[in-house]
Design a protein around this motif. Structure first.
Motif, short mmCIF file in Angstrom:
data_model
loop_
_atom_site.label_atom_id
_atom_site.label_comp_id
_atom_site.label_asym_id
_atom_site.label_seq_id
_atom_site.Cartn_x
_atom_site.Cartn_y
_atom_site.Cartn_z
N LEU A 5 -18.14 -25.35 -0.24
CA LEU A 5 -18.62 -24.94 1.06
C LEU A 5 -18.27 -25.98 2.12
N ALA A 6 -18.42 -27.24 1.78
CA ALA A 6 -18.07 -28.32 2.71
C ALA A 6 -16.57 -28.33 2.99
N LEU A 7 -15.74 -28.12 1.99
CA LEU A 7 -14.29 -28.07 2.20
C LEU A 7 -13.90 -26.87 3.06
N ALA A 8 -14.54 -25.72 2.84
CA ALA A 8 -14.25 -24.54 3.66
C ALA A 8 -14.64 -24.78 5.11
N ALA A 9 -15.80 -25.41 5.34
CA ALA A 9 -16.22 -25.71 6.71
C ALA A 9 -15.26 -26.69 7.37
N LEU A 10 -14.81 -27.68 6.62
CA LEU A 10 -13.85 -28.66 7.14
C LEU A 10 -12.53 -27.98 7.48
N ALA A 11 -12.07 -27.06 6.64
CA ALA A 11 -10.83 -26.35 6.91
C ALA A 11 -10.95 -25.49 8.16
N ILE A 12 -12.07 -24.81 8.32
CA ILE A 12 -12.28 -23.98 9.52
C ILE A 12 -12.31 -24.86 10.76
N TYR A 13 -12.98 -26.00 10.68
CA TYR A 13 -13.02 -26.92 11.82
C TYR A 13 -11.61 -27.39 12.16
N GLY A 14 -10.82 -27.72 11.15
CA GLY A 14 -9.45 -28.18 11.39
C GLY A 14 -8.60 -27.12 12.07
N VAL A 15 -8.72 -25.88 11.63
CA VAL A 15 -7.95 -24.79 12.23
C VAL A 15 -8.37 -24.59 13.68
N VAL A 16 -9.66 -24.58 13.95
CA VAL A 16 -10.15 -24.41 15.32
C VAL A 16 -9.69 -25.57 16.20
N PHE A 17 -9.72 -26.80 15.67
CA PHE A 17 -9.28 -27.97 16.43
C PHE A 17 -7.82 -27.84 16.83
N PHE A 18 -6.94 -27.46 15.88
CA PHE A 18 -5.52 -27.37 16.20
C PHE A 18 -5.21 -26.19 17.11
N VAL A 19 -5.91 -25.08 16.96
CA VAL A 19 -5.68 -23.94 17.86
C VAL A 19 -6.10 -24.30 19.28
N LYS A 20 -7.23 -24.98 19.44
CA LYS A 20 -7.65 -25.41 20.78
C LYS A 20 -6.66 -26.38 21.38
N ARG A 21 -6.15 -27.28 20.56
CA ARG A 21 -5.20 -28.27 21.05
C ARG A 21 -3.90 -27.63 21.50
N LEU A 22 -3.42 -26.63 20.75
CA LEU A 22 -2.18 -25.95 21.11
C LEU A 22 -2.37 -25.00 22.28
N ALA A 23 -3.58 -24.45 22.44
CA ALA A 23 -3.83 -23.48 23.49
C ALA A 23 -4.23 -24.12 24.81
N ARG A 24 -4.31 -25.44 24.85
CA ARG A 24 -4.72 -26.13 26.06
C ARG A 24 -3.74 -25.84 27.20
N PRO A 25 -4.23 -25.40 28.35
CA PRO A 25 -3.32 -25.10 29.46
C PRO A 25 -2.69 -26.39 29.99
#
Length: 132
Positions: A5-25
């Protein structure tokens, strides 16, 4: 189960972090003040060509601040830099809606040469198979 569960939460956080970083205007640019070229010099130092209207200056900067190196007096060099800047601005069309293809394009920017060579090899294979 807690570890998974902790690894899944960490993976979701990582994906959200990179998507936000790439989507930054991209930051809004002032049409009158332009950085036409810049180069890192190492150790936090840089050199840049800055233009305002029809004048341009070569500036250097680092941890201590920014200082003027010289004014660019060559009209041909300035025209070439302004033309290149206008070409880059025309190519960079604003993307109001972020789509999956643009995200993948941002991720694969460094490996574009590999992808085009691979695509060319696949095209050649397809043409060979059609000839059979």
């Amino acid at each position: 189960m807690v570890l998974v569960l902790a690894l899944a939460a960490l993976a979701i956080y990582g994906v959200v972090f990179f998507v936000k970083r790439l989507a930054r205007p991209s930051e809004a640019k002032d049409p009158h003040l332009k950085v036409l070229a810049s180069a890192p010099l190492g150790g936090g130092a840089f050199a840049a060509v800055v233009s305002v209207g029809s004048k341009a200056w070569l500036v250097g900067g680092g941890d201590a601040g920014v200082s003027l190196i010289s004014e660019i007096d060559e009209p041909e060099a300035l025209e070439a830099m302004l033309l290149d800047d206008a070409r880059k601005a025309a190519e960079a069309k604003p993307n109001l809606f972020l789509d999956f293809r643009s995200l993948l394009g941002k991720l694969g920017r460094g490996a574009q040469g590999k992808h085009s060579a691979h695509a060319e090899a696949l095209r050649k294979q397809r043409d060979r198979l059609r000839g059979l």
